[in-house]
Design an enzyme around this catalytic site. Sequence first.
Site, PDB file in Angstrom:
ATOM      1  N   PRO A 126      60.145  57.239 113.139  1.00 23.22           N
ATOM      2  CA  PRO A 126      61.234  56.930 112.023  1.00 23.22           C
ATOM      3  C   PRO A 126      62.584  57.161 112.532  1.00 23.22           C
ATOM      4  O   PRO A 126      62.989  58.460 113.176  1.00 23.22           O
ATOM      5  CB  PRO A 126      61.067  57.999 110.758  1.00 23.22           C
ATOM      6  N   VAL A 185      63.588  65.722 114.885  1.00 26.35           N
ATOM      7  CA  VAL A 185      64.837  66.191 114.841  1.00 26.35           C
ATOM      8  C   VAL A 185      65.279  65.970 113.651  1.00 26.35           C
ATOM      9  O   VAL A 185      65.459  64.710 113.065  1.00 26.35           O
ATOM     10  CB  VAL A 185      65.395  65.409 116.116  1.00 26.35           C
ATOM     11  N   ASP A 221      63.984  60.813 116.816  1.00 25.03           N
ATOM     12  CA  ASP A 221      62.686  60.535 115.860  1.00 25.03           C
ATOM     13  C   ASP A 221      62.860  61.868 114.689  1.00 25.03           C
ATOM     14  O   ASP A 221      62.890  62.968 114.837  1.00 25.03           O
ATOM     15  CB  ASP A 221      61.729  61.128 116.971  1.00 25.03           C
ATOM     16  N   HIS A 222      63.017  61.022 113.706  1.00 22.21           N
ATOM     17  CA  HIS A 222      63.242  62.038 112.538  1.00 22.21           C
ATOM     18  C   HIS A 222      61.992  62.974 112.132  1.00 22.21           C
ATOM     19  O   HIS A 222      62.274  63.810 111.495  1.00 22.21           O
ATOM     20  CB  HIS A 222      63.643  61.417 111.401  1.00 22.21           C
ATOM     21  N   ARG A 223      60.919  62.780 112.638  1.00 21.46           N
ATOM     22  CA  ARG A 223      59.933  63.668 112.492  1.00 21.46           C
ATOM     23  C   ARG A 223      60.130  65.036 113.184  1.00 21.46           C
ATOM     24  O   ARG A 223      59.562  65.998 112.928  1.00 21.46           O
ATOM     25  CB  ARG A 223      58.429  63.012 112.924  1.00 21.46           C
TER      26      ARG A 223
END
Length: 416
Positions: free
Chosen positions: A210, A390, A386-388
């Site tokens: 994501p 960061v 990567d929003h998983r």
Amino acid sequence: MPDPGEGLTEAEILKWYVQPGDTVTDGQVVCEVETAKAAVELPSPYDGVVDELRCGEGDVVAVGVPIITVRTTAADTPVIAEAPGRQPVLVGYGVAASTTERRPRKGSTAPASWSDTVLTSEPRPLAKPPVRKLAKDLGVDLATVTPTGPDGIITREDVHAAVAPAAPAGPVAAPAPVLAYDTARETRIPVKGVRKATAAAMVGSAFTAPHVTEFVTVDVTRTMKLVEELKQDTEFAGLRVNPLLLISKALLVAIKRNPDVNASWDEANQEIVQKHYVNLGIAAATPRGLIVPNIEDAHAKTLPQLAQALGELVSTARDGRTTPAAMQGGTVTITNVGVFGVDTGTPLLNPGESAILAIGAIKPQPWVHKGKVRPRQVTTLALSFDHRLVDGELGSKVLADVAAILEQPKRLITWA
């Protein structure tokens, strides 16, 4: 075709450097091939005379398919210098042990004929890893499947056909019409090699991680002045000094201050893998497509060392000599779209990495400086992450630190 390693199953022959009848020596480069990672030169491991080129330039050849025949000159008798069962790798972790036939030593008796040395064992069916998995899931023995792919490669359709019920007898359907196109108005280019691998990687990245992208516009006037000063510094004599060098160093300092951004997501084990080193990737546009070689342990390099590494990386990429190993293990990447006059963009992550920084064009713009509107050197930075791994706070801190360093380059000294 030897095994290129890194899970690759095929390569395209770009150029032959020898022809039938040519004498070759051990270690002499005979051809150049392009894998999905990079262009690689293949040397001959034997002395002898080229008997036959079994594949032409432009052919995409599967691993294990013979591409050249060399007759060794030992005892003036033609022999196979290397049995087909042994497939040395171009890069990676060595070769698997297997039965081989080697040149006879001086004074020994050579085989009576070429066919004396041919292996009698059945070759392993040629199929890519996803096709092998499909066959395993469907309970199909690949040895019983008739291949229809190029160079005898078994395709997914071949596997499905092996388990599909026989069609009832009846009238034969007319073949589907082949769609034609106007060659005067269209050009079709096969997708293969580096471009094919890049496309697959970008699709996988876009639909796996994501992405979040943040932007900041920065006054880099002081950074540009520092670039000019460093060009006159004897410590940087002969080295390429440009804004990319200082932006790279600024990113490395920002990662040091925010180490959690330097990580990867392990889906199989459901773990976040934090890296205590930085292999800094630099996206490079080449005639064969986009590649991302990286500078190993960039975090440990001084500014002159980083300048030298960047110069070598760019030069090697432009010459098309980047090795597959140089494109493995990156942790964070920089892409410089500013060299094309582009203000900014939303870069896609290099697979397996957590962040990528895009550099926009640096150009004069009106800017409020010390209470007055003045022309300043300004650029826009974009950080995708990567929003998983960061969250918004961490990503913002990294981007803000890079911007602060470029506005006040002396922070390279105080924060490093």
